[in-house]
Each structure stands twice: as structure tokens, then as C-alpha cells.
Design an enzyme around this catalytic site. Structure first.
Site, PDB file in Angstrom:
ATOM      1  N   ARG A  29     146.925 -25.618 -68.654  1.00 46.76           N
ATOM      2  CA  ARG A  29     146.034 -26.782 -68.128  1.00 46.76           C
ATOM      3  C   ARG A  29     145.982 -27.733 -66.656  1.00 46.76           C
ATOM      4  O   ARG A  29     144.958 -26.570 -65.421  1.00 46.76           O
ATOM      5  CB  ARG A  29     144.881 -27.611 -68.369  1.00 46.76           C
ATOM      6  CG  ARG A  29     143.626 -28.331 -68.170  1.00 46.76           C
ATOM      7  CD  ARG A  29     143.404 -29.733 -68.613  1.00 46.76           C
ATOM      8  NE  ARG A  29     142.710 -28.841 -70.482  1.00 46.76           N
ATOM      9  CZ  ARG A  29     142.675 -30.171 -71.548  1.00 46.76           C
ATOM     10  NH1 ARG A  29     142.024 -31.433 -70.763  1.00 46.76           N
ATOM     11  NH2 ARG A  29     142.229 -29.791 -72.830  1.00 46.76           N
ATOM     12  N   HIS A  75     137.500 -19.817 -72.304  1.00 48.45           N
ATOM     13  CA  HIS A  75     137.808 -21.376 -72.389  1.00 48.45           C
ATOM     14  C   HIS A  75     137.086 -22.103 -72.899  1.00 48.45           C
ATOM     15  O   HIS A  75     135.735 -22.470 -72.278  1.00 48.45           O
ATOM     16  CB  HIS A  75     138.152 -21.181 -69.940  1.00 48.45           C
ATOM     17  CG  HIS A  75     138.661 -22.485 -69.867  1.00 48.45           C
ATOM     18  ND1 HIS A  75     139.977 -22.400 -69.887  1.00 48.45           N
ATOM     19  CD2 HIS A  75     137.960 -23.475 -69.649  1.00 48.45           C
ATOM     20  CE1 HIS A  75     140.449 -24.055 -69.814  1.00 48.45           C
ATOM     21  NE2 HIS A  75     139.231 -24.205 -68.910  1.00 48.45           N
ATOM     22  N   TYR A 119     121.607 -22.292 -60.085  1.00 50.81           N
ATOM     23  CA  TYR A 119     120.503 -22.037 -58.595  1.00 50.81           C
ATOM     24  C   TYR A 119     121.444 -21.442 -58.095  1.00 50.81           C
ATOM     25  O   TYR A 119     121.273 -20.354 -57.217  1.00 50.81           O
ATOM     26  CB  TYR A 119     120.585 -23.327 -58.200  1.00 50.81           C
ATOM     27  CG  TYR A 119     119.607 -24.049 -58.737  1.00 50.81           C
ATOM     28  CD1 TYR A 119     118.249 -23.702 -59.159  1.00 50.81           C
ATOM     29  CD2 TYR A 119     119.470 -25.233 -59.156  1.00 50.81           C
ATOM     30  CE1 TYR A 119     117.325 -25.067 -59.819  1.00 50.81           C
ATOM     31  CE2 TYR A 119     118.702 -26.004 -59.627  1.00 50.81           C
ATOM     32  CZ  TYR A 119     117.536 -25.412 -59.910  1.00 50.81           C
ATOM     33  OH  TYR A 119     116.440 -26.643 -61.109  1.00 50.81           O
TER      34      TYR A 119
END
Length: 808
Positions: A29, A75, A119
Site C-alpha cells: 500500500r 483495487h 467532471y
């Protein structure tokens, strides 16, 4: 079915579970891989985009689509963490070579958040394609994803040294990493040098890779820190903003900042500098403006008229993020373990990875070329006996039978037979044989080259050199940061930063402190000091605002304050309590206060405790940079307390100690060796049981002054200092009172006096007796003096204060 239980100690269970969790955090990680410089989430984002064809030559796609794809396939974590990782890889002020291109708001240098993923649009950058090139050629290992429905790569081929180029930052369990970004062309030069000379030292590598290169530019100071980091994995450098001073009309100057240190929030930096102006810590600044636009970064700090900008800039370097310290902590996953990486080790890890990638790619290409050559040779043989082949195929029952007949009749392999029966009729022209012969020649040449790479280390290295050189040529950029060999010392000039002004400082025994303008003090004629009725003045003096006030407490601490920073309060008003400036301990109170003009003077602070410990420490050791807490002046035991602290010039000085039971001890200051602030000192006097020190006097060796002795029975006497004979440190001393069998006198205090002084004695009943020193003759050593107070009628003495006739 019977239930089963395990009876295990809690510490074993917690240790085992946390150990597993830590291993996951470290390996999968928070820390980057030394080979491709990527954390798992970054690698999965790049692979998902590559797999979906979201590459640099294709149109942009919605970021939300990529995030969903990453979460669904590779993931299984929160969408926020995936999107943040994706955005960070697109920010050109965080990465030297952004791996993702993004359309829309992807954050800013001011710390503004990016637009929501619905967006923004994204695609792989051109250089990211080099990270993924040849991935489909079995160059790296693939493992099943979290739900075993798909495969994902354990590492990317990484055609350039991404770990050094883009750097890394991360915090895991027990480990943290901070690897700065570097210039691509310099990193590749270092890798090429390491290929040419595997034993190249850090010194040699730094000739081509002089240090980090931050995308935000700035000035890097401290080559020794860089060298240490490259040699050990840890090191410290200074990163300073790029600034210049511009002249304005009307005797004004302004500082212009064009580059700021890496990872500094511009908005916070501007606010901090403006807060210094608003808080009046920097009187010389008139305005701080952020004039950054699409052309680049520009922060303007405008000075007031006739104020020099250079000293202000030094102060800003010291007190804001205009200059920061960057600490290397180069930890990466190497051979599945968190490893402190040196520069040679990072380059070697990358080079070994590239050798493995090229070897596996060459083997893949060789197998493919050999398979194709086998087919081409079969087609050429078929064309040479075309009529027989056609006749055999026409006489077969079906495709399977045709292949079997070709294998049996003409000794074709199964693969060749498949290619022949799948051959289209138009390929049976005369020109096709020429094309096949050309392809055969090319395949044979390719196979020779690939076998050479696999069999010859030098050929493999030359391929790696060629590929690195091509990357360097295609993506070369100019260096952003300037590297300076030495760390420039910051010289803060208080004369410019703090206005020079004479003020009156007062400190009371109860701990109230203030500075007052001379005007306010004069309007009160020096009288009517704002103070509680039960309080008394400890210190008063006219001091410059650029000086320091130093105060000592009974617990062995000292407080240092710049006079300019003391609360500005009218003379008639109560001052501010010292506990609101610095935190004091329980039952801790001030015992003395004075001012310091220059800490570099050859002076010492002498501290003495009630139980007879003494020490002296160089004044320069008392200078600190943070004024918001107490510092240790002397290590005082729990059953003891500090009764004396004074800044003295130790040359030709004697220490005179007076005990409660009437002993005086005089010795030279030279008998006390200087020690640091945190020590407990040495034994000053050999005290009797239940005896303790009540007064301390620092005198010149040939001192002709006087002292005034006050006993607890209300008797007083005046003595010559010369009568105090030297006996040496750590002795019992000589008596200065005549011992009486009944109601013996005990010393309350001894004050150093002049003929112009007044002594005020206060008792528990409120009696105040004011004595003029000049009215008392010198008394003998063994005299008990004359009575001025009767404790039985007037009450016990509680305080003795000294003042001058001028003050009265």
C-alpha cells in the site's frame, strides 16, 4: 457440528494480527517498488487505463470511469483514495514527469481540491506509455486480482527510472519514505554511467546527477546533505525560494518570489507572511500580494518607505516556508522487503529490472519469430510442390483429414499443415514466394539478434543503453532547481525588524510583567505603578525593545522574552501575568529578573539554591529561539529551590553566602568551573542541620562597599564587605553574629547597600519601619546590632526591601 474455540493470550492475537496488517501496509500500500517506483494503487490505475486503451494518442475519458474500473477490477478500496492518487499523478507541481494528463480542475499549488471525478477527464501521458511498453510480451509477472477474475502485473516494465524521476512519499507501519524528484536526463545519465562502470561511486554519480530537481524549482543548498543521502539513504538539504529585490519609486523596495520550495502550500505561505505584518512582528512590510497567473508564480512583499528589504527577507527565510528543510528518507520495497536505498542501490535495482525485462521480451520475441519462421518455411515448401499439395487437399474428406494427409505425405508439422489449409487462394501467386523469402531472411536475422541478446551480456547492455538514450532524447527537459554547495546562514538583524525604542519594563514578585512607553511612565511621574496591594516590585528599568528580559523561577527554570514582545500596558494598569505568556509549574514563582543586551559577552549566569548548590554557566548558553516555554537554568532537587540567579562578569569576583544561622562563607568565583544549563552545580557551603542560605552577594575581590544585616529578632547592623574573610568553597564559614544561649539571633536577610539607600522592614502586623543606611555606623563582626523592631508587639518580619533616597 460442534463449535471449536482457540484459547490464546490476547497479546499473541494482537501481535499476530497487527503483524499481518503491517506487512500488508508496508508491501502492498504505502511504499513504492524500487523497480518501477510505483505504489500498488498507482500501478493499478496505470494498468487499468492501459488495458482500456485510455492512452496518450486516444481521446480523454471521464475520470470516474477509470476510478470505477480500478475499484471493480484491481483495487477494492474507497473511490476517494483512488481518485486522489490519480490526481496526484497528474499534478505537474508534484511530479517531474506526470504519468497522467487531466482535463479540468486537478487542484492547485494553493492546496485547492480537484473537481469531482465526474467532471474531470484523463488519459495516460506520453511518457506513461514508456512505463507500460512491452507489458503484453510477458516481460513481468502477473498475479490474480482480488477476486481471481482477472490478472494484474506485479510491476511495470518501466522504460525509465521512475522512482528517482518522480520521487515518492508515504507513511506505513513503522516506515515512512521521502524520495525527492530528479531531472529525467540526469537520472538516465547516472544509470548509463552505472552500466558503463558498475563500481561507480556516489561522488562519480553526482558529477552527472548533482541532486534532486523539484518541479517547483527553488534553490537547493547543501551538497554534503545530498551526498550523505545518496550514500546512506538519509540526509538533509535546505530548499529556498527564488527571490529578487526590486526598487520602486519613492524610496521603496519590494521582494518578488518567483519559485517556492517543493510541497509548500502557496496560499498558506502568503497568509503566514501577511499575518506577520498584521501581528506587527514585522513592522517594515506594507503589503503582501499573490500576483500569480497563467504566466507563472509571483508573490510580492512590498516594504514601507525607507525600509530595506534584504533584512526582512532574511527574517522571512527563517520564520516562514519561504525556506524549508527537506529530509531524505529513501525507503522502497526491494526484494519484497522495505529497504533503505542508496543511490547506487536504486540504480542497480532499476538496471537489474531492465535486464530482466529485456531478457524476457527477447525470449518472447524469439519464440514468436521461431514459430513464424517455421510457418514461413512450411508455406515455401508447399508452394514448391503446390500441385501435389492441392491434389492431396482435394482428395481429403475434411480439414482435419487434409491436415493429417499433409503431415503423412510431405512431412509437414501440424502447425505448418494448419497454415497451409488456411491459406487463401489469392496467395498462390508467383509474387508470394518472393515475399516469403524476404520474410524468411528477416526472421533469420531477427532470431540471430535475439539469441545474441540472450546469450551475450554485452549485447543486452548495449540494447538497454540504446533504449535509455532514446528516452532521454525524446523527453529531455531543462533543470528547474538550482543547486548550491553550501547552506547559507540566515542573519536576522533585529535593528531592522524590531523598532528601536526605549521603554520601561516592570516585573513584580507575583509574576506580573509589562512594558510601558516613557510617555505613560512620565505622565505618572514614575509613581502609581499598577500592582496588587499584596504584590511588590521585583525589577524596574528603562530598556530598549531590541534587548531581552530574562527571568528566573524558584524551580530552577528561566524565561527569556524579547522586550518588544512583552505586553504593552499603561503604567497605571496591572501587567499581564507571566503564566499567560509561558506555562509555569505548580507553586512556581519568579525570584529575579534582569535584562541582557548581548549574549556573546564574556559573562556568566550564577545560580545558587537554598540548600547550598552553586554553579555558573556561560551567558551565551541561555540564548534560545523559541520564547513560548520555560527552559532549565539549573537542575534543582525536589526539597530544594533556587534563591539567587544573576548575570555577572566573573573576572576578579567573590561569592559571599549568608546562612540563616549566621554563618558567612566567601570564596573566589574561579573555584566554580563553568557547566551547562542542565547540571545541578556543585556544593557551595557545608551547612549545619536545619541551616539554609538566606542571602547571596557578588563582590569584587577588593570591594570596599557595605552590607546591611537584618535579624529575625528585629535587630540591624551595617558592616564592611571587607570584614567577610575568604574561607573557600564548601566550608562551614565564619559567624557574623554573637551566639546567645536564649533567643539567639537568626539572619532574615543581608542587603548590599550604599549611604544613599533606605531599608524598609515590614511585619505581619502591618508595621513598616523605614531606615536610612547613612544613620548607622559600622558594627563589629560579632555584634548583634541594634533593635528596630520588637516581634512580640510589632509582629514577625515578613519582608525587607531596599530603595534609594532618589526614589523616595
Amino acid at each position: 457440528m460442534a463449535e471449536s474455540y482457540q484459547n490464546l493470550p490476547l497479546e499473541d492475537v494482537i501481535g499476530d494480527r497487527f503483524g499481518r496488517y503491517s506487512k500488508y501496509i508496508i508491501q502492498d500500500r504505502a511504499l513504492p517498488d524500487a523497480r518501477d517506483g510505483l505504489k500498488p494503487v498507482q500501478r493499478r490505475i496505470l494498468y487499468a487505463m492501459f488495458n482500456e486503451g485510455n492512452t496518450s494518442e486516444k481521446p480523454f475519458r471521464k475520470s470516474a470511469k477509470t476510478v470505477g474500473n480500478v475499484i471493480g477490477n484491481y483495487h477494492p478500496h474507497g473511490d476517494t483514495s483512488v481518485y486522489e492518487a490519480m490526481v496526484r499523478m497528474s499534478q505537474d507541481w508534484k511530479s517531474s514527469m506526470p504519468l497522467i494528463e487531466m482535463h479540468g480542475n486537478n487542484g492547485s499549488l494553493d492546496g485547492d481540491p480537484p473537481a469531482a471525478m465526474r467532471y474531470t477527464e484523463a488519459r495516460l501521458s506520453k511518457i506513461a506509455s514508456e512505463m507500460l511498453r512491452d507489458l503484453q510480451k510477458e516481460t513481468v509477472d502477473f498475479i490474480p486480482n482480488f477476486d481471481d477474475q482477472d490478472l494484474e502485473p506485479t510491476v511495470l516494465p518501466s522504460r525509465f527510472p521512475n522512482l528517482l524521476v518522480n520521487g515518492a512519499t508515504g507513511i506505513s507501519a513503522g516506515y515512512a519514505t521521502d524520495i525527492p524528484p530528479h531531472a529525467l536526463h540526469e537520472v538516465i545519465e547516472a544509470a548509463l554511467l552505472r552500466l558503463k562502470k558498475p563500481t561507480a561511486t556516489v561522488e562519480e554519480l553526482m558529477d552527472v546527477l548533482p541532486g534532486p530537481d523539484f518541479p517547483t524549482g527553488g534553490i537547493i543548498q547543501g551538497k554534503d546533505g545530498i551526498r550523505k543521502a545518496y550514500e546512506t539513504g538519509r540526509g538533509k538539504i535546505i530548499v529556498r525560494s527564488k527571490t529578487m529585490i526590486e526598487q520602486l519609486k519613492g524610496s521603496k523596495e519590494q521582494i518578488v518570489v518567483s519559485e517556492i520550495p517543493f510541497d509548500v502550500n502557496k496560499a498558506h505561505l502568503v497568509k503566514k507572511m501577511d499575518d506577520l505584518r498584521l501581528d506587527k512582528r514585522l513592522e517594515g512590510i506594507s503589503e503582501v500580494r499573490d500576483e500569480s497567473d497563467r504566466e507563472g508564480l509571483r508573490i510580492v512583499i512590498e516594504m514601507k518607505k525607507d525600509v530595506a528589504a534584504a533584512p526582512i527577507l532574511q527574517f522571512l527565510f527563517k520564520n516562514t516556508d519561504l525556506q524549508v528543510t527537506y529530509n531524505f528518507n529513501m525507503i522502497a520495497i526491494h526484494n519484497r522487503r522495505p529497504t533503505m536505498m542508496t543511490l547506487p542501490l536504486m540504480l542497480d535495482a532499476y538496471i537489474m529490472h531492465q535486464k530482466d525485462v529485456i531478457t524476457r521480451r527477447s525470449q518472447f520475441d524469439l519464440n514468436k519469430a521461431q514459430s513464424r519462421l517455421h510457418i514461413v518455411e512450411g508455406l515455401m515448401k508447399a508452394l514448391s510442390i503446390l500441385d501435389d499439395v492441392i491434389h492431396t487437399i482435394r482428395g481429403s474428406k475434411d480439414k482435419k483429414n487434409a491436415k493429417e494427409n499433409l503431415v503423412q505425405k510431405f512431412s509437414f508439422s501440424h502447425e505448418q499443415a494448419e497454415a497451409i489449409v488456411s491459406l487463401q487462394l489469392y496467395r498462390l501467386t508467383n509474387t508470394d514466394i518472393t515475399e516469403l523469402q524476404t520474410e524468411q531472411s528477416e526472421l533469420r536475422q531477427l532470431i540471430v539478434e535475439l539469441r545474441d541478446i540472450l546469450d551475450n551480456e554485452k549485447t543486452l547492455i548495449s540494447v538497454l543503453r540504446k533504449e535509455l538514450t532514446a528516452i532521454r532524447k525524446a523527453f529531455k527537459t531543462e533543470r528547474h532547481s538550482v543547486i548550491e554547495a553550501n547552506i547559507q546562514e540566515i542573519q536576522v538583524d533585529l535593528d531592522v525588524l524590531i523598532p528601536s525604542e526605549e521603554v520601561v519594563v516592570s516585573v513584580t514578585e507575583a509574576g506580573y510583567i509589562k512594558r510601558t512607553s516613557l510617555r505613560s511612565h512620565k505622565s505618572s511621574n514614575g509613581k502609581e505603578l499598577g500592582m496588587k496591594e499584596t504584590d511588590h516590585e521585583l525589577f524596574q528599568g528603562v530598556i530598549n525593545t531590541q534587548q531581552h528580559a530574562i527571568m528566573f523561577t524558584n524551580k530552577g527554570h528561566y524565561i527569556l522574552q524579547l522586550v518588544h514582545d512583552l505586553p504593552d500596558i499603561r503604567w497605571k494598569d496591572l501587567g499581564q501575568h507571566i503564566s499567560s505568556i509561558v506555562a509555569l509549574g505548580q507553586d512556581e514563582q519568579l525570584i529575579s529578573a534582569e535584562t541582557v543586551t548581548n549574549f556573546d559577552e564574556d559573562k556568566f549566569v550564577v545560580t545558587i539554591t537554598k540548600n547550598g548548590q552553586i554553579k555558573r554557566t556561560a551567558l551565551k548558553e541561555y540564548l534560545i529561539t523559541r520564547f513560548n516555554k520555560t527552559y532549565k537554568a539549573m537542575n534543582v532537587k525536589k526539597d530544594d529551590e533556587l534563591i539567587f540567579a544573576e548575570v555577572v562578569d566573573a573576572k576578579n569576583k567573590d561569592v559571599i553566602l549568608i546562612t540563616h544561622q549566621g554563618f558567612e562563607l566567601r570564596f573566589s568565583m574561579d573555584e566554580i568551573a563553568p557547566t551547562s544549563t542542565r547540571t545541578a552545580g556543585v556544593k557551595a557551603a557545608n551547612l549545619k542541620d536545619e541551616d539554609y542560605l538566606v542571602s547571596v552577594i557578588i563582590a569584587d575581590e577588593e570591594d570596599q562597599g557595605d552590607v546591611f544585616v537584618v535579624t529575625d529578632r528585629g535587630a540591624v547592623k551595617r558592616m564592611h564587605i571587607a570584614e567577610f574573610e575568604k574561607t573557600g568553597r564548601a566550608k562551614r564559614g565564619l559567624t557574623i553574629l554573637r551566639e546567645l544561649k536564649t533567643k539567639p539571633h537568626r539572619i532574615f536577610t543581608v542587603k548590599r547597600v550604599t549611604l544613599n539607600d533606605l531599608i524598609t522592614i515590614e511585619t505581619t502586623n502591618g508595621t513598616k519601619e523605614v531606615l536610612a543606611v547613612s544613620k548607622y555606623r559600622h558594627a563589629e563582626r560579632y555584634s548583634n546590632g541594634q533593635f528596630v523592631i520588637d516581634p512580640e508587639s510589632d509582629g514577625d518580619i515578613v519582608r525587607v526591601a531596599k530603595s534609594s533616597l532618589d526614589e523616595a
